[in-house]
Design an enzyme around this catalytic site. Structure first.
Site, PDB file in Angstrom:
ATOM      1  N   CYS A   1       0.820  -1.213   0.000  1.00 47.10           N
ATOM      2  CA  CYS A   1       0.000   0.000   0.000  1.00 47.10           C
ATOM      3  C   CYS A   1       0.856   1.267   0.000  1.00 47.10           C
ATOM      4  O   CYS A   1       1.978   1.277   0.494  1.00 47.10           O
ATOM      5  CB  CYS A   1      -0.946   0.076   1.187  1.00 47.10           C
TER       6      CYS A   1
ATOM      7  N   LYS B   1       6.152  -4.313  -3.684  1.00 48.69           N
ATOM      8  CA  LYS B   1       7.604  -4.202  -3.515  1.00 48.69           C
ATOM      9  C   LYS B   1       7.990  -4.040  -2.048  1.00 48.69           C
ATOM     10  O   LYS B   1       9.026  -4.515  -1.610  1.00 48.69           O
ATOM     11  CB  LYS B   1       8.131  -3.018  -4.322  1.00 48.69           C
TER      12      LYS B   1
HETATM   13  O1  M6R Z   1      12.944  -4.223   0.598  1.00 46.87           O
HETATM   14  P1  M6R Z   1      13.516  -5.573   0.937  1.00 46.87           P
HETATM   15  O2  M6R Z   1      14.856  -5.807   0.345  1.00 46.87           O
HETATM   16  O3  M6R Z   1      13.542  -5.813   2.423  1.00 46.87           O
HETATM   17  O4  M6R Z   1      12.501  -6.594   0.314  1.00 46.87           O
HETATM   18  C1  M6R Z   1      12.628  -7.976   0.531  1.00 46.87           C
HETATM   19  C2  M6R Z   1      11.798  -8.776  -0.447  1.00 46.87           C
HETATM   20  O5  M6R Z   1      10.440  -8.480  -0.307  1.00 46.87           O
HETATM   21  C3  M6R Z   1      12.213  -8.500  -1.897  1.00 46.87           C
HETATM   22  O6  M6R Z   1      13.581  -8.714  -2.085  1.00 46.87           O
HETATM   23  C4  M6R Z   1      11.430  -9.433  -2.854  1.00 46.87           C
HETATM   24  O7  M6R Z   1      11.797 -10.745  -2.629  1.00 46.87           O
HETATM   25  C5  M6R Z   1      11.700  -9.000  -4.291  1.00 46.87           C
HETATM   26  N1  M6R Z   1      10.517  -8.427  -4.858  1.00 46.87           N
HETATM   27  C6  M6R Z   1      12.124 -10.130  -5.158  1.00 46.87           C
HETATM   28  O8  M6R Z   1      12.420  -9.685  -6.442  1.00 46.87           O
END
Ligand code: M6R
Length: 608
Positions: free
Chosen positions: A2, A603
């Site tokens: 969100c 994301k």
């Molecule tokens: O913002 P973050 O690095 O903590 O996010 C972790 C995961 O949600 C993120 O890396 C997710 O696995 C990606 N969308 C994969 O491409």
């Protein structure tokens, strides 16, 4: 998950235009529903629907909404199905207040029951609606909106940020309680948003907001209050020099492809983003720690797996990679103040990582972090952080930030190895030169030489609903990352696995023509031949990424060998993720999937 954007202005009466321009930049945070509310002629006007931002904006002519203040929300559904009714913003019972949130209100069901019994009209099954009713309830008692918000927040459990407005004034009120929130001061207007890029069309004067604070926006000024006691907080804005062009596609069909290409520049900017004395402090803390935990989720977790091999190999430090959501139950009770937790996160907001931070801090554990989004919650909570300097990563799949994380780990492990006298100066100098000078052009070369083959594999791979991506040693994390990219943007169950583990069961899946993708580190070719032979003799079609090697050529056909340029044992794993990213990208577009916004994903995941 969100995103909210809210603005109040004395310069505009066509606020729909600005709300759409700014909120559109939050698309990566959620694309289940979209809603915009404005105040025009002392009435709240609300338009919302299920669907992606562009569709809803066009269908409901959001740009044409009149007024000088408003709130927009893009939703990634958790509580309440993606539907018009559950879309945010939400109105109170009398339609004089309107609010939208980001995050989770965990006690929304009991509150919903209580408010309904008290006579409130709670229309949806979405937890965000509770924010407007909790404020309404106290506002009805005192008529003081600031007090109502402060009291209301005490009743809400969870991590969230919300913005609320009343139809009769020019203000917007916003709180940050665990989810991201940034504020901006423009010329005759102020705004808040879940992220920084969406504020930049309005202003570059940014105010960081901390947990437990309320922001009161007026067109002429922005006030900060502490929610606990209502005290005023003075905080100067800073001028953001973030490059807004990074948040545009720049001629590429998708952000994902653009960001894959940006890995060339991101690995350069990494080294101007990290500075002394912070690098030395970071490395010293790791060397002195009794135990080092790397805590992260998704792609960032995969980067920590590669990183743990670097630290073992180069600095003889056992850095234990742990999935964010597992950390407290796996290691939480054994923590001591001699341990160090290194959190790795692009967004700096991932809830599972935050939970580990909060728990570790109770045990006086030092928190170091590697983070891309400056001003994020993780940067506020860490004892020390190193920025990735990758610029905005818009596409939901992580690409350039993953590569920069891995590059940073290899750099830090080299520094640690030097400090511990495991690596001599000559070796260190040569490794640092490889990372700082040779890596960017090698990434460029990798993209150029592997793109065509990665694209050509799409029709064949699209025939399968599942396949494997295998790695070994330093490429184990690379294989997991490649598999995650394929799952995330191609909707194919690509299982990432340690290659020597494959014979312990999964080998039975292999039959004629079954695809197995290998990521092979240069020093591993002779060892890996076993694993190639095991699947080749059972009919598998081997696709591989690695440096060219005569032995590998016996098992991998020319069109299936995504050859990366020669480098060394430590740089090669960084390069090898790139053909896998390209494979996922081209497979997604072949299947007509928009890789920037894969279904069901957000994301930034600020929920547990
Ligand atoms: O913002 P973050 O690095 O903590 O996010 C972790 C995961 O949600 C993120 O890396 C997710 O696995 C990606 N969308 C994969 O491409």
């Amino acid at each position: 998950m969100c995103g909210i954007f809210a603005i109040t202005s004395n310069r505009r009466n066509d606020i729909g235009e600005t709300l759409v321009e700014c909120a559109e930049k939050l698309t990566y945070r959620g694309y289940d529903t979209v809603g915009v509310a404005t105040v025009f002629k002392d009435q709240i006007h609300l338009r919302k629907d299920k669907g992606k931002f562009d569709e809803v904006a066009e269908k409901h002519r959001l740009r044409e909404m009149r007024g000088s203040k408003g709130i927009a929300q893009l939703r990634w559904a958790t509580f309440g199905a993606p539907s018009k009714l559950n879309a945010q913003p939400h109105l109170d019972c009398d339609e004089i207040l309107c609010a939208a949130h980001n995050g989770n209100i965990l006690n929304f069901l009991p509150l919903r029951e209580q408010y309904t019994e008290e006579g409130h009209t709670v229309r949806s099954m979405n937890d965000g609606e509770i924010c407007v009713h909790v404020v309404e309830r106290y506002f009805n008692q005192s008529g003081d909106l600031v007090e109502a918000i402060r009291k209301g927040c005490r009743d809400l459990k969870g991590d969230y940020a919300f913005a609320v407005m009343h139809k009769d004034d020019d203000k917007i009120y916003a709180v940050k309680m665990g989810s991201s929130l940034f504020a901006g001061i423009g010329d005759g207007e102020t705004c808040v948003s879940s992220d920084l890029p969406s504020i930049l069309p309005v202003t570059r004067e940014i105010v960081n907001v901390h947990d437990g604070e309320m922001i009161i926006l007026s067109p002429q000024k922005l006030e900060i209050l502490r929610l606990s006691d209502g005290a005023t907080i003075e905080r100067n804005p800073y001028t953001s020099d973030a490059d807004i062009r990074v948040a545009q596609k720049g001629g590429y069909p998708h952000f994902m492809l653009k960001e894959i290409h940006e890995q060339v520049s991101a690995t350069r900017t990494l080294f101007s983003a990290i500075r002394e004395p912070y690098i030395s402090q970071f490395v010293d803390t790791l060397i002195e720690a009794e135990r080092v935990f790397f805590v992260a989720c998704g792609s960032s977790y995969h980067a920590t797996i590669v990183g743990s091999y670097y630290f073992n190999d180069l600095a003889n430090i056992a850095a234990i990679p742990v999935i964010g959501g597992q950390f407290n139950s796996q290691y939480g009770e054994s923590l001591s103040e001699n341990d160090v937790v290194v959190c790795v996160s692009q967004s700096g907001e991932t809830k599972d990582v935050m939970d580990a931070v909060h728990h570790s801090q109770k045990h006086n554990v030092k928190i170091l972090s590697v983070v891309n989004v400056l001003g994020s919650t993780l940067t506020h909570l860490s004892d020390l952080y190193l920025p990735l300097g990758s610029g905005f990563e818009i596409s939901v799949p992580a690409t350039k930030t993953y590569t920069s994380q891995v590059t940073l780990f290899s750099f830090l492990a080299t520094q640690a190895g030097h400090k511990k006298s495991i690596l001599d100066k000559k070796t260190v100098d040569s490794m640092l030169k490889d990372l700082k000078t040779r890596l960017p052009p090698l990434i460029d070369e990798t993209i150029s030489t592997t793109t065509l083959k990665a694209r050509a594999l799409a029709p064949y791979l699209s025939n399968f609903s599942h396949f494997y991506v295998l790695g070994h040693g330093l490429t184990h994390g690379v294989a997991l990352e490649g598999a995650l990219k394929i799952k995330e943007v191609c909707y194919i169950v690509a299982d990432g696995m340690y290659s020597s583990e494959f014979k312990h069961g999964p080998l039975s899946i292999v039959d004629e023509g079954y695809p197995i993708v290998f990521s092979i580190a240069p020093n591993d070719a002779e060892h890996i031949v076993n694993h190639l032979a095991e699947v080749e003799c059972r009919g598998a079609r081997i696709i591989a990424t690695g440096e060219d090697h005569q032995l590998l050529r016996r098992y991998v056909n020319e069109e299936d060998f995504l050859v990366v340029p020669n480098s060394n044992k430590y740089v090669s794993p960084i390069l090898q993720a790139i053909p896998l990213q390209l494979m996922a990208y081209h497979l997604a577009t072949y299947k007509n999937i928009d890789p920037d916004y894969p279904r069901n994903i957000s994301k930034t995941l600020t929920v547990r």
